[in-house]
Write a protein that holds these residues in place. Structure first.
Motif, PDB file in Angstrom:
ATOM      1  N   GLN A  45      -3.206  11.865   4.989  1.00 43.78           N
ATOM      2  CA  GLN A  45      -1.844  11.658   4.496  1.00 43.78           C
ATOM      3  C   GLN A  45      -1.031  10.777   5.435  1.00 43.78           C
ATOM      4  OE1 GLN A  45      -1.074  15.979   3.778  1.00 43.78           O
ATOM      5  NE2 GLN A  45       0.270  15.181   2.195  1.00 43.78           N
ATOM      6  N   VAL A  46      -1.208  10.968   6.752  1.00 44.36           N
ATOM      7  CA  VAL A  46      -0.389  10.213   7.685  1.00 44.36           C
ATOM      8  C   VAL A  46      -1.089   8.952   8.179  1.00 44.36           C
ATOM      9  CG1 VAL A  46       0.862  12.260   8.394  1.00 44.36           C
ATOM     10  CG2 VAL A  46      -1.128  11.540   9.711  1.00 44.36           C
ATOM     11  N   GLY A  47      -2.381   8.822   7.869  1.00 47.87           N
ATOM     12  CA  GLY A  47      -3.077   7.564   8.125  1.00 47.87           C
ATOM     13  C   GLY A  47      -3.510   7.333   9.554  1.00 47.87           C
ATOM     14  N   GLN A  58       7.341   9.817  11.986  1.00 40.51           N
ATOM     15  CA  GLN A  58       8.666   9.276  11.734  1.00 40.51           C
ATOM     16  C   GLN A  58       8.677   8.573  10.392  1.00 40.51           C
ATOM     17  OE1 GLN A  58      10.254   6.712  14.804  1.00 40.51           O
ATOM     18  NE2 GLN A  58      11.718   5.763  13.414  1.00 40.51           N
ATOM     19  N   MET A  59       9.560   9.031   9.504  1.00 37.88           N
ATOM     20  CA  MET A  59       9.747   8.369   8.216  1.00 37.88           C
ATOM     21  C   MET A  59      10.918   7.391   8.382  1.00 37.88           C
ATOM     22  SD  MET A  59       7.402   9.865   6.438  1.00 37.88           S
ATOM     23  CE  MET A  59       7.761   9.294   4.794  1.00 37.88           C
ATOM     24  N   SER A  60      10.635   6.117   8.211  1.00 33.96           N
ATOM     25  CA  SER A  60      11.641   5.085   8.424  1.00 33.96           C
ATOM     26  C   SER A  60      11.837   4.259   7.168  1.00 33.96           C
ATOM     27  CB  SER A  60      11.202   4.131   9.551  1.00 33.96           C
ATOM     28  OG  SER A  60      11.119   4.798  10.774  1.00 33.96           O
ATOM     29  N   SER A  61      12.947   3.551   7.113  1.00 32.45           N
ATOM     30  CA  SER A  61      13.158   2.576   6.047  1.00 32.45           C
ATOM     31  C   SER A  61      13.457   1.225   6.688  1.00 32.45           C
ATOM     32  CB  SER A  61      14.279   3.005   5.109  1.00 32.45           C
ATOM     33  OG  SER A  61      15.467   3.212   5.838  1.00 32.45           O
ATOM     34  N   GLU A  62      13.496   0.203   5.851  1.00 28.01           N
ATOM     35  CA  GLU A  62      13.466  -1.134   6.417  1.00 28.01           C
ATOM     36  C   GLU A  62      14.767  -1.525   7.112  1.00 28.01           C
ATOM     37  OE1 GLU A  62      12.125  -4.055   3.635  1.00 28.01           O
ATOM     38  OE2 GLU A  62      12.255  -5.629   5.155  1.00 28.01           O
ATOM     39  N   TYR A  63      15.900  -1.353   6.473  1.00 26.84           N
ATOM     40  CA  TYR A  63      17.155  -1.824   7.064  1.00 26.84           C
ATOM     41  C   TYR A  63      17.825  -0.680   7.789  1.00 26.84           C
ATOM     42  CZ  TYR A  63      16.092  -5.533   3.871  1.00 26.84           C
ATOM     43  OH  TYR A  63      15.453  -6.528   3.205  1.00 26.84           O
ATOM     44  N   CYS A  64      17.289  -0.320   8.921  1.00 26.22           N
ATOM     45  CA  CYS A  64      17.692   0.923   9.562  1.00 26.22           C
ATOM     46  C   CYS A  64      17.584   0.741  11.061  1.00 26.22           C
ATOM     47  CB  CYS A  64      16.797   2.048   9.042  1.00 26.22           C
ATOM     48  SG  CYS A  64      16.899   3.607   9.930  1.00 26.22           S
ATOM     49  N   GLU A  92       9.200   3.373   1.831  1.00 24.47           N
ATOM     50  CA  GLU A  92       8.878   2.515   0.691  1.00 24.47           C
ATOM     51  C   GLU A  92       7.389   2.567   0.373  1.00 24.47           C
ATOM     52  OE1 GLU A  92      10.399   1.369   3.447  1.00 24.47           O
ATOM     53  OE2 GLU A  92      12.440   0.799   2.880  1.00 24.47           O
ATOM     54  N   GLU A  93       6.559   2.672   1.405  1.00 23.08           N
ATOM     55  CA  GLU A  93       5.111   2.668   1.193  1.00 23.08           C
ATOM     56  C   GLU A  93       4.541   4.071   1.041  1.00 23.08           C
ATOM     57  OE1 GLU A  93       3.625   0.517   4.573  1.00 23.08           O
ATOM     58  OE2 GLU A  93       5.065  -1.096   4.204  1.00 23.08           O
ATOM     59  N   HIS A  94       5.287   5.083   1.425  1.00 23.37           N
ATOM     60  CA  HIS A  94       4.799   6.463   1.357  1.00 23.37           C
ATOM     61  C   HIS A  94       5.788   7.307   0.573  1.00 23.37           C
ATOM     62  CE1 HIS A  94       2.678   4.758   4.854  1.00 23.37           C
ATOM     63  NE2 HIS A  94       1.704   5.591   4.529  1.00 23.37           N
ATOM     64  N   ALA A  95       6.098   6.861  -0.633  1.00 21.48           N
ATOM     65  CA  ALA A  95       7.143   7.521  -1.419  1.00 21.48           C
ATOM     66  C   ALA A  95       6.756   8.964  -1.750  1.00 21.48           C
ATOM     67  CB  ALA A  95       7.407   6.728  -2.703  1.00 21.48           C
ATOM     68  N   ASP A  96       5.465   9.200  -2.030  1.00 18.77           N
ATOM     69  CA  ASP A  96       5.032  10.562  -2.376  1.00 18.77           C
ATOM     70  C   ASP A  96       5.241  11.507  -1.207  1.00 18.77           C
ATOM     71  OD1 ASP A  96       2.227   9.599  -4.511  1.00 18.77           O
ATOM     72  OD2 ASP A  96       4.375   9.791  -4.881  1.00 18.77           O
ATOM     73  N   LEU A  97       4.847  11.041  -0.012  1.00 16.54           N
ATOM     74  CA  LEU A  97       5.002  11.893   1.168  1.00 16.54           C
ATOM     75  C   LEU A  97       6.481  12.142   1.442  1.00 16.54           C
ATOM     76  CD1 LEU A  97       3.583  13.338   3.493  1.00 16.54           C
ATOM     77  CD2 LEU A  97       3.714  11.214   4.806  1.00 16.54           C
ATOM     78  N   ALA A  98       7.295  11.084   1.281  1.00 20.72           N
ATOM     79  CA  ALA A  98       8.736  11.232   1.509  1.00 20.72           C
ATOM     80  C   ALA A  98       9.324  12.272   0.560  1.00 20.72           C
ATOM     81  CB  ALA A  98       9.427   9.884   1.334  1.00 20.72           C
ATOM     82  N   ARG A  99       8.842  12.242  -0.687  1.00 20.06           N
ATOM     83  CA  ARG A  99       9.344  13.200  -1.661  1.00 20.06           C
ATOM     84  C   ARG A  99       8.889  14.611  -1.302  1.00 20.06           C
ATOM     85  NH1 ARG A  99       7.094  10.985  -6.121  1.00 20.06           N
ATOM     86  NH2 ARG A  99       8.223   9.083  -5.669  1.00 20.06           N
ATOM     87  N   GLN A 100       7.610  14.734  -0.905  1.00 25.31           N
ATOM     88  CA  GLN A 100       7.066  16.043  -0.559  1.00 25.31           C
ATOM     89  C   GLN A 100       7.838  16.648   0.617  1.00 25.31           C
ATOM     90  OE1 GLN A 100       3.059  15.898   0.982  1.00 25.31           O
ATOM     91  NE2 GLN A 100       2.999  18.081   1.438  1.00 25.31           N
ATOM     92  N   LEU A 101       8.221  15.774   1.559  1.00 21.32           N
ATOM     93  CA  LEU A 101       8.918  16.242   2.751  1.00 21.32           C
ATOM     94  C   LEU A 101      10.428  16.311   2.554  1.00 21.32           C
ATOM     95  CD1 LEU A 101       6.991  14.169   5.461  1.00 21.32           C
ATOM     96  CD2 LEU A 101       6.657  16.576   4.861  1.00 21.32           C
ATOM     97  N   HIS A 102      10.913  15.956   1.354  1.00 25.15           N
ATOM     98  CA  HIS A 102      12.358  15.950   1.076  1.00 25.15           C
ATOM     99  C   HIS A 102      13.103  15.110   2.096  1.00 25.15           C
ATOM    100  CE1 HIS A 102      11.038  19.942  -0.693  1.00 25.15           C
ATOM    101  NE2 HIS A 102      11.422  19.230  -1.731  1.00 25.15           N
ATOM    102  N   VAL A 103      12.609  13.892   2.313  1.00 22.00           N
ATOM    103  CA  VAL A 103      13.273  12.990   3.238  1.00 22.00           C
ATOM    104  C   VAL A 103      14.497  12.399   2.551  1.00 22.00           C
ATOM    105  CG1 VAL A 103      13.059  10.816   4.485  1.00 22.00           C
ATOM    106  CG2 VAL A 103      11.185  12.448   4.510  1.00 22.00           C
TER     107      VAL A 103
END
Lengths: 146, 158
Positions: A45-47, A58-64, A92-103
């Motif tokens: 999952q985390v690669g 760390q869950m990050s987004s691009e303009y941050c 953006e690339e791990h939307a499923d994981l972000a959703r699962q983790l309620h990011v």
């Protein structure tokens, strides 16, 4: 004039309270409670391989800009502390994981134990002191020369 | 992570500029207490014009940005930290939207079409002040956060 001054002072007070509250929440470890389910993340999952003591996911987004700063802090700490790993994933690339983790906000750092269980999370920018404090609390002190 | 723009702006610039703007917006609110509402409306317009420059040219393209470069930055230690200018540029546009609406509605109120000129100025300047103050004093850029959320939900073409 009194009303205008009251409005100005009131706004300054409200804004200060908001800012203080917001800053106090940043980078603070929220540990998984005993009655909460202990979600487990896998290497797939985390690669990347997990750390033997602790993993920062760390869950990050691009303009941050806070994401960039937090990544530098955690990568430096991971390089310094054996057995710890820092993995940065784009929501953006791990939307499923972000959703699962309620990011909800970025950066959100999910802290994993050696088996990949989520033992806590930190929202917002993380300072070096906060990172070291979290590491000490979760993985115990590793005796190393200062 | 996808590659970032390597060019960037000194992240302290937008914060110092926001501090200057916050002081002006607080002054705008205080000025509504005068017997004439025009000084406060003029000052709000000055701030809105500053945001307009920033929305088009980025935070470095404002007169506050000029003050940072010429007066403040020479007195600070050098930093290699840089930030992507797009989120703070969008934040300037958000500031323009708030103060611009205040100016337009204020003028409409001034010619008598709707009442409440002072209230309009206080609300617009107040909202913009909170955002500018949070940015300068606490490093929380509301417009930047909005930009991030917008790009996540409606990604633009590369």
């Amino acid at each position: 004039m009194t009303a205008a001054l009251v409005a100005a002072v009131g706004l300054l007070a409200v804004a200060t309270a908001l800012g203080t509250w917001w800053r106090a929440r940043n980078g603070v470890l929220v540990a998984t409670q005993p009655d909460e389910p202990r979600t487990q993340l896998t290497t797939a999952q985390v690669g990347a391989p997990l750390g033997s003591r602790l993993t920062w996911v760390q869950m990050s987004s691009e303009y941050c800009a806070p994401c960039r700063r937090t990544a530098r802090v955690l990568a430096a700490l991971a390089a310094d502390e054996p057995g710890t790993a820092h993995l940065e994933l784009a929501v953006e690339e791990h939307a499923d994981l972000a959703r699962q983790l309620h990011v909800l906000r970025t950066p959100t750092v999910v802290v994993l134990d050696p088996e990949g269980h989520i033992v806590g999370r930190l929202s917002g920018a993380v300072t070096p002191a906060q990172a070291r404090g979290t590491l000490a609390m979760i993985a115990g002190r590793h005796d190393a020369p200062a | 992570m996808s590659p970032q723009n390597t060019a960037g702006i000194d992240p302290r610039g937008p914060r110092v500029s926001a501090g200057i703007t916050a002081v002006l917006l607080l002054a705008t609110i205080v000025l509504t207490g005068l017997s004439s509402p025009w000084p406060s409306l003029v000052l709000l317009t000055v701030v809105a014009v500053g945001f307009a420059f920033g929305a088009v040219r980025g935070p470095s393209g404002t007169w506050q940005g000029w003050v940072f470069r010429r007066v403040v930055r020479p007195r600070l230690a050098a930093t290699s930290e840089r930030e992507d200018p797009r989120p703070p540029t969008f934040a300037q546009a958000v500031g323009l939207a708030i103060t611009g609406a205040g100016v337009v509605l204020g003028l409409v109120a001034a010619v008598g079409i709707v009442p409440g000129l002072r209230v309009i100025i206080v609300v617009a300047a107040g909202l913009a002040f909170v955002a500018a103050f949070l940015n300068s004093a606490f490093g929380f850029c509301l417009g930047c956060e909005m930009y991030g959320l917008l790009r996540r939900w409606r990604p633009a073409a590369p």
